[in-house]
Motif scaffolding. Structure first.
Motif, mmCIF file in Angstrom:
data_model
loop_
_atom_site.group_PDB
_atom_site.id
_atom_site.type_symbol
_atom_site.label_atom_id
_atom_site.label_comp_id
_atom_site.label_asym_id
_atom_site.label_seq_id
_atom_site.Cartn_x
_atom_site.Cartn_y
_atom_site.Cartn_z
ATOM 1 N N GLN A 35 4.497 6.493 -0.568
ATOM 2 C CA GLN A 35 5.784 5.182 -0.031
ATOM 3 C C GLN A 35 6.332 5.204 0.804
ATOM 4 O O GLN A 35 7.044 6.769 0.769
ATOM 5 C CB GLN A 35 5.925 4.865 -1.310
ATOM 6 C CG GLN A 35 5.047 3.933 -2.386
ATOM 7 C CD GLN A 35 4.026 2.571 -1.072
ATOM 8 O OE1 GLN A 35 4.737 1.890 -1.262
ATOM 9 N NE2 GLN A 35 2.567 2.909 -1.608
ATOM 10 N N PRO A 36 7.208 4.777 1.302
ATOM 11 C CA PRO A 36 8.415 5.760 2.037
ATOM 12 C C PRO A 36 9.921 5.273 1.285
ATOM 13 O O PRO A 36 10.512 6.570 1.550
ATOM 14 C CB PRO A 36 9.239 3.543 2.566
ATOM 15 C CG PRO A 36 8.179 3.522 2.865
ATOM 16 C CD PRO A 36 6.551 3.729 1.473
ATOM 17 N N THR A 37 9.650 5.389 0.075
ATOM 18 C CA THR A 37 10.416 5.357 -1.088
ATOM 19 C C THR A 37 10.266 7.361 -1.437
ATOM 20 O O THR A 37 11.009 8.361 -2.022
ATOM 21 C CB THR A 37 10.487 5.184 -2.094
ATOM 22 O OG1 THR A 37 9.854 4.962 -2.819
ATOM 23 C CG2 THR A 37 10.960 3.588 -2.038
ATOM 24 N N GLY A 38 9.064 7.822 -1.294
ATOM 25 C CA GLY A 38 8.648 9.077 -1.635
ATOM 26 C C GLY A 38 7.687 9.128 -2.662
ATOM 27 O O GLY A 38 7.138 10.518 -2.772
ATOM 28 N N GLU A 39 7.670 7.799 -3.327
ATOM 29 C CA GLU A 39 6.492 8.042 -4.490
ATOM 30 C C GLU A 39 5.307 8.081 -4.288
ATOM 31 O O GLU A 39 5.146 7.215 -2.968
ATOM 32 C CB GLU A 39 6.403 6.884 -4.939
ATOM 33 C CG GLU A 39 8.744 6.559 -5.893
ATOM 34 C CD GLU A 39 8.418 5.105 -6.317
ATOM 35 O OE1 GLU A 39 8.675 5.274 -8.065
ATOM 36 O OE2 GLU A 39 9.002 3.949 -6.301
ATOM 37 N N LEU A 40 4.601 8.730 -4.911
ATOM 38 C CA LEU A 40 2.457 8.499 -4.876
ATOM 39 C C LEU A 40 2.632 6.958 -5.872
ATOM 40 O O LEU A 40 2.917 7.210 -7.131
ATOM 41 C CB LEU A 40 2.187 9.796 -5.660
ATOM 42 C CG LEU A 40 2.532 10.358 -4.023
ATOM 43 C CD1 LEU A 40 1.786 12.070 -4.792
ATOM 44 C CD2 LEU A 40 1.292 10.315 -2.711
ATOM 45 N N VAL A 41 1.348 6.363 -5.008
ATOM 46 C CA VAL A 41 1.145 5.152 -5.859
ATOM 47 C C VAL A 41 -0.412 5.320 -5.287
ATOM 48 O O VAL A 41 -0.734 5.506 -3.820
ATOM 49 C CB VAL A 41 2.092 4.094 -5.098
ATOM 50 C CG1 VAL A 41 1.077 2.621 -5.692
ATOM 51 C CG2 VAL A 41 2.822 3.162 -5.117
ATOM 52 N N ALA A 42 -0.893 4.947 -6.766
ATOM 53 C CA ALA A 42 -2.814 5.392 -6.632
ATOM 54 C C ALA A 42 -2.574 3.936 -5.938
ATOM 55 O O ALA A 42 -2.450 2.935 -6.648
ATOM 56 C CB ALA A 42 -3.016 5.013 -8.265
ATOM 57 N N GLY A 43 -3.693 4.111 -5.426
ATOM 58 C CA GLY A 43 -4.743 2.561 -4.846
ATOM 59 C C GLY A 43 -5.675 2.120 -4.581
ATOM 60 O O GLY A 43 -5.244 1.583 -5.548
ATOM 61 N N TYR A 44 -7.349 3.024 -5.398
ATOM 62 C CA TYR A 44 -7.953 3.007 -5.520
ATOM 63 C C TYR A 44 -8.755 4.065 -6.622
ATOM 64 O O TYR A 44 -8.449 5.462 -6.305
ATOM 65 C CB TYR A 44 -8.761 1.538 -4.556
ATOM 66 C CG TYR A 44 -9.203 2.916 -4.254
ATOM 67 C CD1 TYR A 44 -10.684 3.938 -4.296
ATOM 68 C CD2 TYR A 44 -8.633 2.952 -2.347
ATOM 69 C CE1 TYR A 44 -10.738 4.582 -2.458
ATOM 70 C CE2 TYR A 44 -9.253 3.505 -1.602
ATOM 71 C CZ TYR A 44 -9.881 4.458 -1.751
ATOM 72 O OH TYR A 44 -10.442 5.591 -0.573
ATOM 73 N N ALA A 45 -9.450 3.762 -7.732
ATOM 74 C CA ALA A 45 -10.329 4.687 -8.044
ATOM 75 C C ALA A 45 -11.932 4.538 -7.938
ATOM 76 O O ALA A 45 -12.034 3.007 -8.426
ATOM 77 C CB ALA A 45 -9.504 5.084 -9.034
#
Length: 60
Positions: A35-45
């Protein structure tokens, strides 16, 4: 997550990694979006097939 992965990931980029819970069973691919904030977000598994890496740094 490996520092090398972070170094290669561009803002708004995605990395897909193989995971195998408990070291056995089905392998899943996990998409992580930076993310632009530097966080990683799980999209799918999703369940996938992967060929193990062999050699000096690969699977025993």
């Amino acid at each position: 997550m490996s520092q090398a992965w972070w170094d290669q990931l561009t803002p708004s980029g995605r990395i897909v990694v193989p995971i195998r819970p408990h070291g056995k069973g089905l392998t899943r691919s996990l998409a992580l979006d930076l993310q632009p904030t530097g966080e990683l977000v799980a999209g799918y598994a999703r369940v996938r097939g992967f060929v193990p890496i062999v050699g000096e740094r690969g699977c025993p």
